[in-house]
Design a protein around this motif. Structure first.
Motif, mmCIF file in Angstrom:
data_model
loop_
_atom_site.group_PDB
_atom_site.id
_atom_site.type_symbol
_atom_site.label_atom_id
_atom_site.label_comp_id
_atom_site.label_asym_id
_atom_site.label_seq_id
_atom_site.Cartn_x
_atom_site.Cartn_y
_atom_site.Cartn_z
ATOM 1 N N ILE A 11 -5.518 -20.592 -14.782
ATOM 2 C CA ILE A 11 -5.648 -19.212 -15.247
ATOM 3 C C ILE A 11 -6.749 -18.493 -14.487
ATOM 4 O O ILE A 11 -6.577 -17.344 -14.058
ATOM 5 C CB ILE A 11 -5.891 -19.177 -16.773
ATOM 6 N N MET A 12 -7.884 -19.166 -14.262
ATOM 7 C CA MET A 12 -8.982 -18.547 -13.519
ATOM 8 C C MET A 12 -8.561 -18.244 -12.079
ATOM 9 O O MET A 12 -8.895 -17.189 -11.537
ATOM 10 C CB MET A 12 -10.222 -19.441 -13.544
ATOM 11 N N LEU A 13 -7.841 -19.171 -11.460
ATOM 12 C CA LEU A 13 -7.346 -18.933 -10.100
ATOM 13 C C LEU A 13 -6.406 -17.736 -10.090
ATOM 14 O O LEU A 13 -6.503 -16.861 -9.224
ATOM 15 C CB LEU A 13 -6.639 -20.182 -9.568
ATOM 16 N N SER A 14 -5.520 -17.670 -11.051
ATOM 17 C CA SER A 14 -4.586 -16.550 -11.153
ATOM 18 C C SER A 14 -5.329 -15.227 -11.322
ATOM 19 O O SER A 14 -5.006 -14.242 -10.653
ATOM 20 C CB SER A 14 -3.639 -16.771 -12.335
ATOM 21 N N ILE A 15 -6.313 -15.218 -12.185
ATOM 22 C CA ILE A 15 -7.095 -13.991 -12.397
ATOM 23 C C ILE A 15 -7.802 -13.586 -11.110
ATOM 24 O O ILE A 15 -7.750 -12.432 -10.692
ATOM 25 C CB ILE A 15 -8.104 -14.178 -13.551
ATOM 26 N N GLY A 16 -8.459 -14.555 -10.483
ATOM 27 C CA GLY A 16 -9.183 -14.250 -9.245
ATOM 28 C C GLY A 16 -8.274 -13.703 -8.157
ATOM 29 O O GLY A 16 -8.597 -12.716 -7.496
ATOM 30 N N LEU A 17 -7.127 -14.346 -7.972
ATOM 31 C CA LEU A 17 -6.209 -13.898 -6.921
ATOM 32 C C LEU A 17 -5.520 -12.585 -7.275
ATOM 33 O O LEU A 17 -5.093 -11.856 -6.386
ATOM 34 C CB LEU A 17 -5.158 -14.984 -6.647
ATOM 35 N N SER A 18 -5.421 -12.277 -8.547
ATOM 36 C CA SER A 18 -4.737 -11.052 -8.975
ATOM 37 C C SER A 18 -5.582 -9.798 -8.798
ATOM 38 O O SER A 18 -5.045 -8.693 -8.845
ATOM 39 C CB SER A 18 -4.360 -11.165 -10.461
ATOM 40 N N MET A 19 -6.871 -9.945 -8.593
ATOM 41 C CA MET A 19 -7.750 -8.778 -8.586
ATOM 42 C C MET A 19 -7.483 -7.826 -7.418
ATOM 43 O O MET A 19 -7.557 -6.613 -7.586
ATOM 44 C CB MET A 19 -9.221 -9.198 -8.608
ATOM 45 N N ASP A 20 -7.157 -8.354 -6.241
ATOM 46 C CA ASP A 20 -6.817 -7.459 -5.130
ATOM 47 C C ASP A 20 -5.563 -6.660 -5.465
ATOM 48 O O ASP A 20 -5.485 -5.459 -5.211
ATOM 49 C CB ASP A 20 -6.577 -8.249 -3.838
ATOM 50 N N SER A 21 -4.573 -7.347 -6.034
ATOM 51 C CA SER A 21 -3.343 -6.656 -6.421
ATOM 52 C C SER A 21 -3.601 -5.647 -7.533
ATOM 53 O O SER A 21 -3.020 -4.565 -7.543
ATOM 54 C CB SER A 21 -2.283 -7.668 -6.875
ATOM 55 N N LEU A 22 -4.472 -6.015 -8.463
ATOM 56 C CA LEU A 22 -4.841 -5.081 -9.531
ATOM 57 C C LEU A 22 -5.476 -3.832 -8.941
ATOM 58 O O LEU A 22 -5.099 -2.711 -9.288
ATOM 59 C CB LEU A 22 -5.806 -5.756 -10.515
ATOM 60 N N ALA A 23 -6.432 -4.031 -8.038
ATOM 61 C CA ALA A 23 -7.120 -2.888 -7.438
ATOM 62 C C ALA A 23 -6.137 -1.984 -6.698
ATOM 63 O O ALA A 23 -6.182 -0.755 -6.836
ATOM 64 C CB ALA A 23 -8.206 -3.386 -6.483
ATOM 65 N N LEU A 24 -5.246 -2.590 -5.949
ATOM 66 C CA LEU A 24 -4.268 -1.807 -5.199
ATOM 67 C C LEU A 24 -3.267 -1.135 -6.144
ATOM 68 O O LEU A 24 -2.872 0.010 -5.932
ATOM 69 C CB LEU A 24 -3.546 -2.703 -4.197
ATOM 70 N N SER A 25 -2.897 -1.814 -7.222
ATOM 71 C CA SER A 25 -1.972 -1.235 -8.200
ATOM 72 C C SER A 25 -2.579 -0.026 -8.896
ATOM 73 O O SER A 25 -1.876 0.948 -9.176
ATOM 74 C CB SER A 25 -1.584 -2.280 -9.250
ATOM 75 N N VAL A 26 -3.873 -0.108 -9.186
ATOM 76 C CA VAL A 26 -4.556 1.045 -9.796
ATOM 77 C C VAL A 26 -4.435 2.248 -8.869
ATOM 78 O O VAL A 26 -4.093 3.350 -9.302
ATOM 79 C CB VAL A 26 -6.037 0.718 -10.098
ATOM 80 N N SER A 27 -4.694 2.017 -7.590
ATOM 81 C CA SER A 27 -4.618 3.132 -6.654
ATOM 82 C C SER A 27 -3.184 3.630 -6.490
ATOM 83 O O SER A 27 -2.950 4.825 -6.344
ATOM 84 C CB SER A 27 -5.237 2.747 -5.308
ATOM 85 N N CYS A 28 -2.215 2.725 -6.546
ATOM 86 C CA CYS A 28 -0.807 3.141 -6.467
ATOM 87 C C CYS A 28 -0.406 3.946 -7.701
ATOM 88 O O CYS A 28 0.453 4.812 -7.633
ATOM 89 C CB CYS A 28 0.103 1.930 -6.321
ATOM 90 N N GLY A 29 -1.019 3.647 -8.836
ATOM 91 C CA GLY A 29 -0.717 4.368 -10.059
ATOM 92 C C GLY A 29 -1.113 5.823 -10.011
ATOM 93 O O GLY A 29 -0.664 6.626 -10.837
ATOM 94 N N LEU A 30 -1.922 6.197 -9.036
ATOM 95 C CA LEU A 30 -2.327 7.594 -8.883
ATOM 96 C C LEU A 30 -1.238 8.442 -8.235
ATOM 97 O O LEU A 30 -1.323 9.665 -8.246
ATOM 98 C CB LEU A 30 -3.601 7.683 -8.042
ATOM 99 N N GLN A 31 -0.224 7.787 -7.691
ATOM 100 C CA GLN A 31 0.860 8.513 -7.012
ATOM 101 C C GLN A 31 1.688 9.314 -7.992
ATOM 102 O O GLN A 31 1.875 8.922 -9.142
ATOM 103 C CB GLN A 31 1.779 7.534 -6.286
ATOM 104 N N LYS A 32 2.189 10.405 -7.513
ATOM 105 C CA LYS A 32 3.138 11.204 -8.293
ATOM 106 C C LYS A 32 4.525 10.615 -8.053
ATOM 107 O O LYS A 32 5.063 10.692 -6.960
ATOM 108 C CB LYS A 32 3.119 12.663 -7.826
ATOM 109 N N VAL A 33 5.065 9.968 -9.065
ATOM 110 C CA VAL A 33 6.417 9.413 -8.975
ATOM 111 C C VAL A 33 7.203 9.877 -10.191
ATOM 112 O O VAL A 33 6.632 10.140 -11.247
ATOM 113 C CB VAL A 33 6.408 7.864 -8.901
ATOM 114 N N GLU A 34 8.514 9.968 -10.003
ATOM 115 C CA GLU A 34 9.351 10.484 -11.085
ATOM 116 C C GLU A 34 9.500 9.479 -12.223
ATOM 117 O O GLU A 34 9.362 9.815 -13.376
ATOM 118 C CB GLU A 34 10.711 10.902 -10.535
#
Length: 192
Positions: A11-34
């Motif tokens: 679980i700790m490995l998963s959390i650690g590796l997920s953080m880059d994707s989380l950060a990028l997903s947050v920024s992608c969430g700023l997009q205007k999508v339908e």
């Protein structure tokens, strides 16, 4: 049978590796999508598939050399995770750039490219799995699930949290990976 300690490590490995994707997903969430839900699921699935595939590649590539490096595998695991974690912390601290997704359309190819860019650390983490006794298929599934959930949540919260959260997610992910590296090192030096 999976021990509580092994499950915690996965679980700790998963959390650690997920953080880059989380950060990028947050920024992608700023997009205007339908259709935000559809895009959130697409982002989460693509990032999770890539993040779960790269440790497999790292693991099997690393097993080719496992016998030759068995006496130092715990140092290699610690070094890789500490390097990746330090890099994430450094990037999180100096992160004052514009959001990475802001000027791009979120096509499948753009998402795949971003997913690959954020999964290089998962490749190295896959190599470090050789030094553990973790159940590899379960570890990969937990990495997939963690990345999917964090990416889905990150996209959903992107409008509210923006780039401030992006930097903190990278710092947290780095701390988790360094902690996991220290745990592996301590286990091999003092408990085997």
């Amino acid at each position: 049978m999976v021990t509580l300690s092994a499950l915690f490590s996965m679980i700790m490995l998963s959390i650690g590796l997920s953080m880059d994707s989380l950060a990028l997903s947050v920024s992608c969430g700023l997009q205007k999508v339908e259709n935000k839900l559809s895009m959130a699921l697409k982002v989460a699935f693509i990032f999770a598939i890539i993040q779960a595939t790269t440790p497999i590649i790292g693991y099997f590539t690393g097993t080719l050399f496992a016998e030759q490096i068995a006496f130092i595998d715990h140092w290699i695991a610690f070094g890789l995770l500490a390097f990746i974690g330090s890099k994430m912390i450094t990037e999180g601290i100096k992160h004052n750039n514009k959001v990475e997704c802001e000027d791009r359309k979120l096509t499948i190819w753009v998402l795949i490219t971003m997913g690959i860019a954020t999964s290089i650390d998962a490749l190295a983490a896959g190599i470090s799995l050789i030094a553990t006794d973790l159940n590899i298929p379960l570890t990969i599934f937990i990495i997939f699930l963690g990345t999917f959930l964090f990416s889905l949540g990150g996209f959903s919260f992107g409008n509210k949290l923006g780039s401030l959260f992006q930097a903190k997610a990278e710092i947290f992910g780095g701390i988790v990976l360094i902690s996991l590296g220290i745990k592996i090192l301590i286990e091999h030096l003092f408990f085997q």
